[in-house]
Enzyme design. Structure first.
Site, PDB file in Angstrom:
ATOM      1  N   ARG A  46       7.306 -51.301   1.784  1.00  0.00           N
ATOM      2  CA  ARG A  46       7.280 -52.167   0.610  1.00  0.00           C
ATOM      3  C   ARG A  46       6.432 -51.535  -0.481  1.00  0.00           C
ATOM      4  O   ARG A  46       5.261 -51.241  -0.278  1.00  0.00           O
ATOM      5  CB  ARG A  46       6.715 -53.540   0.962  1.00  0.00           C
ATOM      6  CG  ARG A  46       6.726 -54.526  -0.206  1.00  0.00           C
ATOM      7  CD  ARG A  46       6.030 -55.814   0.170  1.00  0.00           C
ATOM      8  NE  ARG A  46       6.648 -56.434   1.321  1.00  0.00           N
ATOM      9  CZ  ARG A  46       7.760 -57.151   1.266  1.00  0.00           C
ATOM     10  NH1 ARG A  46       8.355 -57.336   0.111  1.00  0.00           N
ATOM     11  NH2 ARG A  46       8.287 -57.680   2.346  1.00  0.00           N
ATOM     12  N   GLU A  86       0.365 -56.826   4.979  1.00  0.00           N
ATOM     13  CA  GLU A  86      -0.290 -56.394   3.747  1.00  0.00           C
ATOM     14  C   GLU A  86      -0.297 -57.499   2.693  1.00  0.00           C
ATOM     15  O   GLU A  86      -1.255 -57.644   1.935  1.00  0.00           O
ATOM     16  CB  GLU A  86       0.373 -55.134   3.180  1.00  0.00           C
ATOM     17  CG  GLU A  86      -0.340 -54.612   1.943  1.00  0.00           C
ATOM     18  CD  GLU A  86       0.148 -53.253   1.481  1.00  0.00           C
ATOM     19  OE1 GLU A  86      -0.093 -52.928   0.302  1.00  0.00           O
ATOM     20  OE2 GLU A  86       0.756 -52.528   2.290  1.00  0.00           O
ATOM     21  N   GLU A 119       9.193 -53.827  11.069  1.00  0.00           N
ATOM     22  CA  GLU A 119       8.737 -55.137  10.607  1.00  0.00           C
ATOM     23  C   GLU A 119       9.287 -55.446   9.220  1.00  0.00           C
ATOM     24  O   GLU A 119       9.738 -56.563   8.944  1.00  0.00           O
ATOM     25  CB  GLU A 119       7.202 -55.170  10.583  1.00  0.00           C
ATOM     26  CG  GLU A 119       6.607 -56.560  10.406  1.00  0.00           C
ATOM     27  CD  GLU A 119       6.244 -56.875   8.979  1.00  0.00           C
ATOM     28  OE1 GLU A 119       5.967 -58.041   8.681  1.00  0.00           O
ATOM     29  OE2 GLU A 119       6.235 -55.949   8.153  1.00  0.00           O
ATOM     30  N   ASN A 120       9.297 -54.452   8.349  1.00  0.00           N
ATOM     31  CA  ASN A 120       9.789 -54.686   6.988  1.00  0.00           C
ATOM     32  C   ASN A 120      11.298 -54.792   6.932  1.00  0.00           C
ATOM     33  O   ASN A 120      11.847 -55.606   6.190  1.00  0.00           O
ATOM     34  CB  ASN A 120       9.293 -53.577   6.065  1.00  0.00           C
ATOM     35  CG  ASN A 120       7.889 -53.836   5.568  1.00  0.00           C
ATOM     36  OD1 ASN A 120       7.680 -54.587   4.646  1.00  0.00           O
ATOM     37  ND2 ASN A 120       6.907 -53.228   6.213  1.00  0.00           N
TER      38      ASN A 120
END
Length: 296
Positions: A46, A86, A119-120
């Site tokens: 990201r 994050e 995960e992203n």
């Protein structure tokens, strides 16, 4: 390729990072970590964070705290690197928190990169270019085919291919897609145009005129129909155009006059001219080299 890489990719993040405090194994632990000791992951897929959404999350954290712990990896200098979370980290800083709950995961740098990508990718709010870059990184890093990657992350191969094709767009268009100036439908339609300058021209029209995906599809369809019509007319006007190109190519390669004769059935002859025995010998040597797989 070691099978362990593919096995790790095949597991969801929840199996890589336990989310139940009661089931934590010796490879992870739960702690309260000072924000000043936490570093972001430089390989985080990201690249863009919605400031308004972060502000909303920050207000929620002020009222309720960080509900879902971050996942961190401890570094040699007694600091921590973010594996997942994050946005929660950024929102917690905005909320003025000094410490946040976190799972400390025993993971290598390779594992961190892998888990961050998975995960992203499994989230729904990455922009299309971030998704495409993540797919490309996984393919390159783990030597996967598009079909293998699709199996690992639960996506069709065609879906993987469609996202990867976005990386062929003009850089300005990719940036516009990241910034939300155009949507995925616009971008996919522009891919039907091979000429980068024409892609960019249509992109600018989308921005300036607010064209819908349906409208840009009509424009692109018209462009392609005109191109096909032009090509058909050229072929009818000069049906031997491709053969003329081949004739010039052969003449240049063999450095002699080459002629092609064709009949109405498509059969024909190729004639090589030579002016003396030396030139004939040169041509024969070239043919022999080709037969031996040594043509230059």
């Amino acid at each position: 390729m070691p099978s362990s890489k593919k096995n790790v990719l095949g597991r969801g993040l929840n199996t890589l990072i336990p989310m139940d405090d009661m089931s934590l194994s010796g490879g992870s632990s739960m702690s309260e970590i000072e924000l000043t000791k936490i570093n972001v992951n430089p390989n985080q897929p990201r690249k863009m964070f919605d400031e308004e959404a972060l502000a909303e999350m920050s207000e929620s954290i002020k009222n309720f705290g960080v509900i879902q712990p971050l996942s961190l990896r401890k570094l040699d200098d007694d600091t921590y690197q973010i594996i997942a979370g994050e946005r929660r980290y950024r929102a917690a800083k905005m909320a003025g928190l000094e410490r946040v709950p976190a799972y400390i995961i025993d993971a290598s740098e390779k594992d961190v990169t892998e888990m961050a990508l998975i995960e992203n990718i499994q989230r729904q709010d990455l922009n299309p270019i971030e998704i495409a870059l993540s797919y490309q990184k996984l393919i390159n890093q783990y030597d996967l085919t598009q079909e293998e990657l699709g199996e690992r992350i639960g996506k069709k191969r065609s879906t993987i291919a469609n996202f990867l094709r976005l990386l062929n767009l003009h850089g300005k268009i990719q940036l516009g897609l990241q910034n939300g100036e155009i949507d995925f439908g616009h971008a996919r339609t522009l891919l039907a145009i091979e000429d980068p300058s024409l892609q960019l021209k249509l992109y600018n029209r989308i921005i300036k005129e607010g064209l819908s995906v349906r409208k840009i599809e009509e424009i692109v369809r018209g462009i392609r129909e005109r191109e096909e019509s032009k090509t058909l007319k050229e072929r009818k006007a000069n049906p031997n155009a491709d053969y003329n190109i081949l004739q010039r190519h052969l003449s240049s390669t063999f450095k002699t006059n080459v002629k092609l004769k064709l009949d109405s059935q498509g059969s024909g002859q190729i004639t090589f001219s030579f002016k003396d025995e030396d030139e004939l010998g040169r041509l024969i040597s070239m043919f022999d080299s080709m037969g031996n797989g040594k043509a230059e």
